[in-house]
Enzyme design. Structure first.
Site, PDB file in Angstrom:
ATOM      1  N   CYS A  39       0.838  -1.187   0.000  1.00 51.83           N
ATOM      2  CA  CYS A  39       0.000   0.000   0.000  1.00 51.83           C
ATOM      3  C   CYS A  39       0.881   1.247   0.000  1.00 51.83           C
ATOM      4  CB  CYS A  39      -0.908  -0.007   1.228  1.00 51.83           C
ATOM      5  SG  CYS A  39      -2.049   1.399   1.312  1.00 51.83           S
ATOM      6  N   ASP A  41       0.470   3.760   1.735  1.00 53.74           N
ATOM      7  CA  ASP A  41       0.422   4.381   3.057  1.00 53.74           C
ATOM      8  C   ASP A  41       1.838   4.689   3.559  1.00 53.74           C
ATOM      9  OD1 ASP A  41       0.233   4.631   6.039  1.00 53.74           O
ATOM     10  OD2 ASP A  41      -1.869   4.186   5.663  1.00 53.74           O
ATOM     11  N   ARG A  43       2.982   4.947   6.382  1.00 50.94           N
ATOM     12  CA  ARG A  43       3.383   4.240   7.596  1.00 50.94           C
ATOM     13  C   ARG A  43       3.868   2.824   7.327  1.00 50.94           C
ATOM     14  NH1 ARG A  43      -2.297   4.710  10.425  1.00 50.94           N
ATOM     15  NH2 ARG A  43      -2.807   4.154   8.262  1.00 50.94           N
ATOM     16  N   HIS A  95      -2.369  -3.806   5.162  1.00 54.19           N
ATOM     17  CA  HIS A  95      -2.164  -3.400   6.556  1.00 54.19           C
ATOM     18  C   HIS A  95      -3.501  -3.037   7.196  1.00 54.19           C
ATOM     19  CE1 HIS A  95      -2.684   1.030   5.999  1.00 54.19           C
ATOM     20  NE2 HIS A  95      -2.333   0.723   4.755  1.00 54.19           N
ATOM     21  N   CYS A  98      -6.216   0.357   6.906  1.00 57.36           N
ATOM     22  CA  CYS A  98      -6.010   0.888   5.553  1.00 57.36           C
ATOM     23  C   CYS A  98      -7.137   1.845   5.188  1.00 57.36           C
ATOM     24  CB  CYS A  98      -5.952  -0.259   4.543  1.00 57.36           C
ATOM     25  SG  CYS A  98      -5.713   0.264   2.835  1.00 57.36           S
TER      26      CYS A  98
END
Length: 268
Positions: A39, A41, A43, A95, A98
């Site tokens: 992803c 993302d 993080r 994750h 999400c």
């Protein structure tokens, strides 16, 4: 940008302190063992959460770690990783928490990205019964994250790139993982694509496989037709047959009518 550039200088200094030839070695080329499909993302940094360094892992990232068969970006990365770099392991990594998955599960509109999120809504459609049985909203979203990873691994296995790779020795292994941001732990979902073997004749672009698979399916359908027709035929045979007319009984004579329509007698 000042912070970024200063951070880069510190990182270079640290790497050279560990190995003066570090960058010279990297410049010789790459031979990564892994392909990470994750992803976007911020993080979830691929190398950071897997403990791998530069040169060890080829990476592709998009919103909600989707494997879409019309995504030329992903397909190009996949082909290069499999056919040129010859990676050994391909990981689809989702994750918990999400945002893309949460957006797809909501009733809100977000604009252009809704078209991309439709791919996750397809996952919801496939697993709607299971998801509806989960009463807790957070647990339902966590399970949807897992199901999304599972379906993306299956989508990966359907690509012509992976199908062709499976014809050779030691094709790349496919894995589905979920990263828990709260704990920092990766969870292996142990995704199996063996159930796709039943539909290999559909996804495998090989005439021999297509012909053999279609033949197996036709034989299966023929057997099902035979199994269905046999009880019907047996039931028909077991039905009592009507009794034959008694030849000794005299058939009733028909009444003969004259031209005026009056009864004139019985015909023999």
């Amino acid at each position: 940008m000042k912070r970024i550039l200063e951070g880069n200088r510190r990182w270079v200094k640290d790497q050279l302190a560990k190995d003066p030839q570090y960058f010279e070695k990297l410049a010789l080329g790459q031979k990564p063992r892994y392909l990470f499909i994750g992803c976007s993302d911020s993080r979830v940094p691929g190398s950071g959460i897997t403990g791998t360094g530069p040169g060890e892992m080829f990476t592709h990232r998009n919103i909600a770690n989707l494997v879409v068969h019309t995504d030329m970006n992903l397909l190009s990365v996949l082909q290069y990783a499999v056919e040129v770099l010859e990676v050994e392991v391909i990981m689809v990594v989702g994750h918990y928490g999400c945002g893309g998955v949460a957006a797809a599960a909501s009733n809100n509109q977000y604009g252009l990205i809704d078209n991309w999120l439709t791919n996750i809504r397809d996952v919801i459609r496939l697993h709607e019964t299971e998801l509806l049985r989960i009463k807790d909203d957070e647990e339902r979203l966590r399970r949807l994250v897992e199901l999304n990873v599972i379906e993306q691994v299956r989508n990966l296995a359907k690509t012509t790139i992976i199908q062709n790779a499976r014809k050779r020795q030691n094709p790349p292994k496919l894995h589905g993982l979920v990263y828990d941001i709260r704990e920092g732990i990766l969870k292996d979902l142990e995704v199996s694509t063996e159930d796709l073997n039943e539909f290999q004749h559909i996804y495998q672009r090989d005439k021999a496989v297509l012909t053999a698979g279609t033949q197996v399916l036709l034989e299966k359908l023929q057997q099902e037709d035979n199994d269905y027709q046999a009880p019907a035929a047996q039931q028909q045979e077991e039905q009592p047959q009507p009794l034959a007319a008694d030849a000794s009984q005299e058939e009733p004579a028909e009444l003969a009518l004259n031209s005026n329509g009056k009864q004139t007698g019985r015909r023999a």
